[in-house]
Scaffold this motif. Structure first.
Motif, short mmCIF file in Angstrom:
data_model
loop_
_atom_site.label_atom_id
_atom_site.label_comp_id
_atom_site.label_asym_id
_atom_site.label_seq_id
_atom_site.Cartn_x
_atom_site.Cartn_y
_atom_site.Cartn_z
N HIS A 212 106.11 14.24 -9.70
CA HIS A 212 105.98 13.07 -10.58
C HIS A 212 105.07 12.12 -10.12
N GLU B 192 112.84 4.92 -4.99
CA GLU B 192 111.97 4.94 -3.72
C GLU B 192 112.61 4.75 -2.39
N ASP C 250 112.54 7.25 0.11
CA ASP C 250 111.11 7.48 0.89
C ASP C 250 111.54 6.90 2.19
O1 DON Z 1 105.53 7.46 -2.25
C1 DON Z 1 105.63 8.61 -2.33
O2 DON Z 1 104.73 9.18 -1.38
C2 DON Z 1 106.52 9.22 -3.10
N1 DON Z 1 107.42 8.43 -3.63
C3 DON Z 1 105.57 9.65 -4.41
C4 DON Z 1 106.37 10.62 -5.33
C5 DON Z 1 105.72 11.61 -6.08
O3 DON Z 1 104.39 11.97 -5.74
C6 DON Z 1 106.52 12.55 -6.82
N2 DON Z 1 105.78 13.38 -7.30
N3 DON Z 1 105.99 14.63 -6.99
#
Ligand code: DON
Length: 572
Positions: free
Chosen positions: A382, A422, A425
């Motif tokens: 995404h 988020e 992460d």
């Molecule tokens: O900031 C980041 O690295 C992730 N939250 C990005 C998420 C993402 O690319 C989802 N898609 N596959």
């Protein structure tokens, strides 16, 4: 590793990728070309919004801000007001980046996603506590305040109209709603499953609450989201769902200007996103190592057209990638919370040492030899990347996200805003893998007011102080390697942007110790050669949804969107 259900909806474009695996130049459509500007985004309606803003006299930043808000409406599973972003901007000869990353609320604690001392992944992905304080709205307002020419209302207006009047449901939106239908909150179902059904492709989807929120944002330069009616409803709804947001968290959110991570490759300058993204440091490291390889030019600038998918090149890429990701897991995090040593990633000494190691590695280096942590991956796809480049050498590259599909699956009350997840992460515990199989150490632990480490890699390529290229992608951990490969294809392999985007990709993230490849990239001979060198190959689904813009030597701008997605480039 079987593809995530949502990935299966992407398998349509496989035909193009497969065709490109066997003869990329013949299969890829021609890029869009233009004299004055190119906009490339993951949705044709958003690209068209960008083009219309340029045509109305807006500059690259006006167009980028308008595209961002439009994507928040037409790709609601992917990014939006409830999430964050990074922008790399080059306007009038100056480069800067803006960090609009989500931030942990003041009540966040280091162990908030552990249950009885053990990390439970659903806690950081599928609860109200998974949502960080969103940064997109104040970030876009700040970009516009600094650089925009048109009024803020004018750049938000197309998004308001798309939400209020609706737009036809795309293949990917249909697929995302179908994949997550069982997990969406009641508020989210009411919006994205009108009448309780997954909307058909082509059905018009109206988001009335989101339209009202966007209109308030337009009228207040974004402040309503942080201190007004929207802020109050966001806090109320998050708390009601068990979250820990307070009014002060939203009121106190600030986007942060940061210096770009700079690098050099093949005579170009590269400007990308630094911490709290890992993307720029890893990309610049990998390019720097490739450039230094003996004999560098033969490996990274293959003249026989198809050498890019030969065993030597793929072995080299795997070795470069796994070292970058091993370094990522240690000491890399929000630079306002921990001191990040850039030299360790991109200093000349580090690059030369890595180039010596990679040059000497005739066989696959086992991951265990490179560092100590271990992980298990999960497939997801995404987030949204877009870019605008103008003929006068200005450019904006933005990657924006709510993290996983439909974020934490909750819409906040009457705001129409999908909340991010988020917080996943962060490293919930040292060595505990997140949804992308990425691990971190104490540096990336949860703490109040801290920003989680990202992989997003919006990147501009410059020559003589002018932007000549823009690259980036979604894809979690694959963002960085996807961006690297598309950039290499254009800059080193001489492909046009469409060919570069269509070319099949590989990915290695150190752990799992596996070289992931897209279907049909490898000929039997190349597969055998890589296996003989000790690479554990895993064929996976599609990787990324990248965008590429490039200025040819004759000044013509060209651009394209990844055939894996449904985006487009628009020229002006
Ligand atoms: O900031 C980041 O690295 C992730 N939250 C990005 C998420 C993402 O690319 C989802 N898609 N596959």
């Amino acid at each position: 590793m079987s593809p995530h259900p949502y990935l299966r909806t992407l398998l349509g474009p496989l035909a193009v990728i497969i065709a490109c695996g066997t003869g990329v130049r013949a299969a890829a459509p021609a890029p869009i070309t233009a004299e004055r500007a190119i906009v490339a985004s993951a949705h044709p309606l958003a690209s068209e919004v960008g083009r219309s803003i340029l045509a109305a006299g807006g500059n690259a930043v006006d167009a980028a801000v308008a595209v961002s808000f439009a994507l928040s409406v037409v790709e609601p599973w992917s990014s939006g007001l409830g999430g964050g972003a990074f922008a790399v901007v080059h306007v009038g000869g100056e480069s800067m980046t803006l960090d609009m990353r989500e931030t942990a609320p003041a009540a966040a604690t280091r162990d908030m996603f552990l249950v009885d001392g053990v990390f439970v992944p659903t806690e950081s992905t599928s609860t109200a506590r998974a949502a960080g304080i969103p940064g997109l709205v104040r970030g876009m307002a700040e970009l516009h305040r600094r650089f925009g020419k048109l009024s803020f209302e004018a750049v938000v207006a197309p998004a308001v109209a798309l939400a209020r009047e609706g737009f036809p449901v795309s293949r990917l939106l249909h697929g995302a709603v179908a994949a997550y239908a069982g997990q969406l909150s009641p508020e989210a179902r009411a919006i994205f499953m009108p009448g309780g059904e997954v909307p058909a492709v082509g059905q018009v989807l109206v988001q009335a609450d989101l339209a009202r929120t966007l209109a308030r944002i337009a009228a207040t330069r974004g402040e309503d989201f942080y201190v007004g009616e929207t802020a109050a409803e966001l806090v109320r709804a998050v708390k009601a769902a068990g979250g820990i947001w307070e009014a002060g968290d939203l009121a106190g959110y600030r986007p942060k200007e940061r210096a770009p991570v700079q690098g050099a490759f093949a005579g170009y300058q590269v400007a990308s996103m630094g911490p709290p993204s890992s993307g720029g440091l890893l990309l610049v490291q990998m390019l720097g190592v490739l450039e230094r390889l003996p004999p560098c030019k033969k490996k990274i600038c293959p003249r026989p057209e198809e050498l890019w998918k030969g065993a030597e090149r793929l072995h080299t890429l795997a070795e470069v990638m796994k070292r970058a990701f091993a370094a990522r897991a240690i000491g890399l995090a929000d630079p306002d919370a921990v001191a990040v040593d850039h030299e360790r990633f991109v200093g000349a000494t580090a690059l030369e040492r890595l180039a010596r190691e990679v040059g000497a590695a005739r066989r696959a280096t086992p991951a265990g030899k490179l560092s100590r942590l271990s992980v298990k991956p999960v497939e997801r796809m995404h987030t949204s990347h877009f870019a605008v480049v103008t003929a006068d050498g200005d450019g904006v590259a933005v990657t924006q996200t709510i993290n996983l599909g439909f974020g934490n699956k909750q819409v906040a009350g009457a705001t129409g805003v999908v909340l991010n997840n988020e917080m996943d992460d962060f490293a919930a515990a040292p060595g505990a893998p997140n949804a992308f199989g990425l691990v971190g150490d104490e540096a990336n632990a949860v703490a109040p007011g801290k920003r989680p480490l990202s992989s997003m890699t919006p990147t501009l390529v410059l020559r003589d102080g002018k932007v000549v290229g823009a690259f980036g992608s979604p894809g979690g951990s694959r963002i960085i390697t996807t961006t690297l490969q598309v950039l290499l294809h254009v800059v080193a392999d001489g492909m046009n942007t469409s060919e570069a985007l269509a070319a099949p990709r590989v990915h290695h993230q150190w752990h799992p110790d596996r070289l992931m490849v897209e279907p049909l990239l490898l000929s039997p001979e190349v597969r055998a050669a890589l296996e003989a060198r000790g690479h554990d190959l895993a064929e996976v689904g599609l990787m990324g949804n990248a965008m590429a813009i490039w200025r040819r030597d004759d000044g013509t701008l060209e651009g394209a969107a990844d055939p894996r997605g449904e985006g487009s480039a628009a020229g002006w």
